[in-house]
Write an enzyme that holds these catalytic residues in place. Structure first.
Site, PDB file in Angstrom:
ATOM      1  CB  SER A  63      -0.945  -0.031   1.201  1.00 33.52           C
ATOM      2  OG  SER A  63      -1.935   0.956   1.093  1.00 33.52           O
ATOM      3  CG  HIS A 122      -4.967  -0.709  -2.336  1.00 30.80           C
ATOM      4  ND1 HIS A 122      -4.917  -1.665  -1.353  1.00 30.80           N
ATOM      5  CD2 HIS A 122      -4.340   0.397  -1.828  1.00 30.80           C
ATOM      6  CE1 HIS A 122      -4.300  -1.158  -0.287  1.00 30.80           C
ATOM      7  NE2 HIS A 122      -3.932   0.086  -0.568  1.00 30.80           N
TER       8      HIS A 122
END
Length: 248
Positions: free
Chosen positions: A141, A176
Site C-alpha cells: 500500500s 490495490h
C-alpha cells in the site's frame, strides 16, 4: 603487460561480485504473515532483524501490536521504528537503527504525510543508504508506493491524486489494483495522459521483487491475485499480467 591486465581484470570482477544486490519487495495491500515470512527469506539470514515502519498510520499502537502478532511464530527478530519520539528516550539515530537491520518493512497509511515526515527527519536518506548497502526494503500500500517514482494516493481530501515517491524504482505504481474500484481506471488515465510513466500494478495479495532496480519475480498468496506491467502503446493501455509464484 599481460600480468598487469590479469590483475586489473581480477580486481574488476572482485569488486563487481562484492557489491551488495539492492532488493525491493512490494505488494499491493496490507502486511500479512506470508509477506513478512517472504521478506525474511529474501535476507538469506537465519534469524533476520526486521524493522517495521508504521509512519503512515502515525505510529498507531494497534498497527504496532498487529506487527508483533504477525511475527510471533516466525524466525525473525522484530523491531519497530517510531517517529513520534522524545530525544531523552532515543539513544540511537534513525539512520543508525535502520542500517543495523537485515530488512525494513513499511506499513500502509497516508503516503503523503509519511514521505513528508521522512524528509523532515532525513529517514528518506537513511533508507537510501540501507538500500545501497543491500538491506532488503519492503512494504505494501503506502509502503509499496513510496519506493517508485510516482503513483496515485488517497492521502488528500476528496479524490485520488498523484504523489511523488522516493524514486528508488524508475517506474510508477498502483497498489490495490482490483480491490478499490477507482484505482485501475485512474492509473490507466494518468499513464495515457503522460502524468505517470509506465509502471507496475499489484492486487492486494500479490507482490513483486525487484533486484537492482529491475523486476525479478512476482509472488502471490492466492491463485486469484496478480501483478501487472501497465504501459501506453500507440495511445492504448496495455496490461501485461506477470506470471506469479504462490507463497505460503
Amino acid at each position: 603487460m599481460r600480468k598487469a591486465l590479469v590483475i586489473i581484470t581480477l580486481f574488476f570482477f572482485y569488486n563487481l561480485s562484492s557489491q551488495e544486490d539492492k532488493t525491493l519487495f512490494v505488494y499491493g495491500g496490507q502486511i500479512t504473515k506470508e509477506f513478512v515470512k517472504y521478506t525474511a527469506e529474501l535476507t538469506k539470514k537465519e534469524n533476520p532483524k526486521i524493522c517495521f515502519l508504521p509512519t503512515g498510520t502515525a505510529d498507531s499502537a494497534y498497527y504496532i501490536n498487529y506487527w508483533y502478532e504477525l511475527c510471533s511464530n516466525l524466525n525473525i527478530e522484530p523491531k519497530v521504528l517510531e517517529v513520534w519520539i522524545n530525544s531523552s528516550t532515543q539513544d540511537k539515530s534513525f539512520e543508525e537503527i535502520l542500517l543495523s537491520m537485515d530488512a525494513v518493512i513499511v506499513g500502509g497509511g497516508n503516503t503523503l504525510n509519511m514521505l513528508a515526515i521522512w524528509k523532515a527527519q532525513e529517514i528518506d536518506k537513511a533508507l537510501k543508504k540501507a538500500y545501497d548497502q543491500g538491506i532488503v526494503l519492503a512494504g505494501g500500500s503506502a509502503g509499496s508506493l513510496c519506493w517508485f517514482n510516482a503513483g496515485t494516493t488517497d492521502s488528500r481530501p476528496k479524490e485520488l491524486t498523484i504523489v511523488q515517491g522516493l524514486g528508488f524504482l524508475k517506474y510508477s505504481h498502483c497498489p490495490h489494483y482490483h480491490s478499490e474500484e477507482s484505482r485501475k481506471p485512474l492509473y490507466h488515465k494518468n499513464i495515457l495522459e503522460k502524468k505517470l510513466t509506465a509502471g507496475y500494478a499489484c492486487d492486494d495479495k500479490s507482490g513483486l521483487v525487484f533486484l537492482n532496480g529491475e523486476l525479478s519475480k512476482s509472488v502471490s498468496i492466492d491463485t486469484d491475485s496478480f501483478s501487472y506491467f501497465v504501459y501506453d502503446k500507440d495511445g492504448k493501455i496495455v496490461e501485461d499480467k506477470i506470471e506469479t509464484e504462490i507463497i505460503k
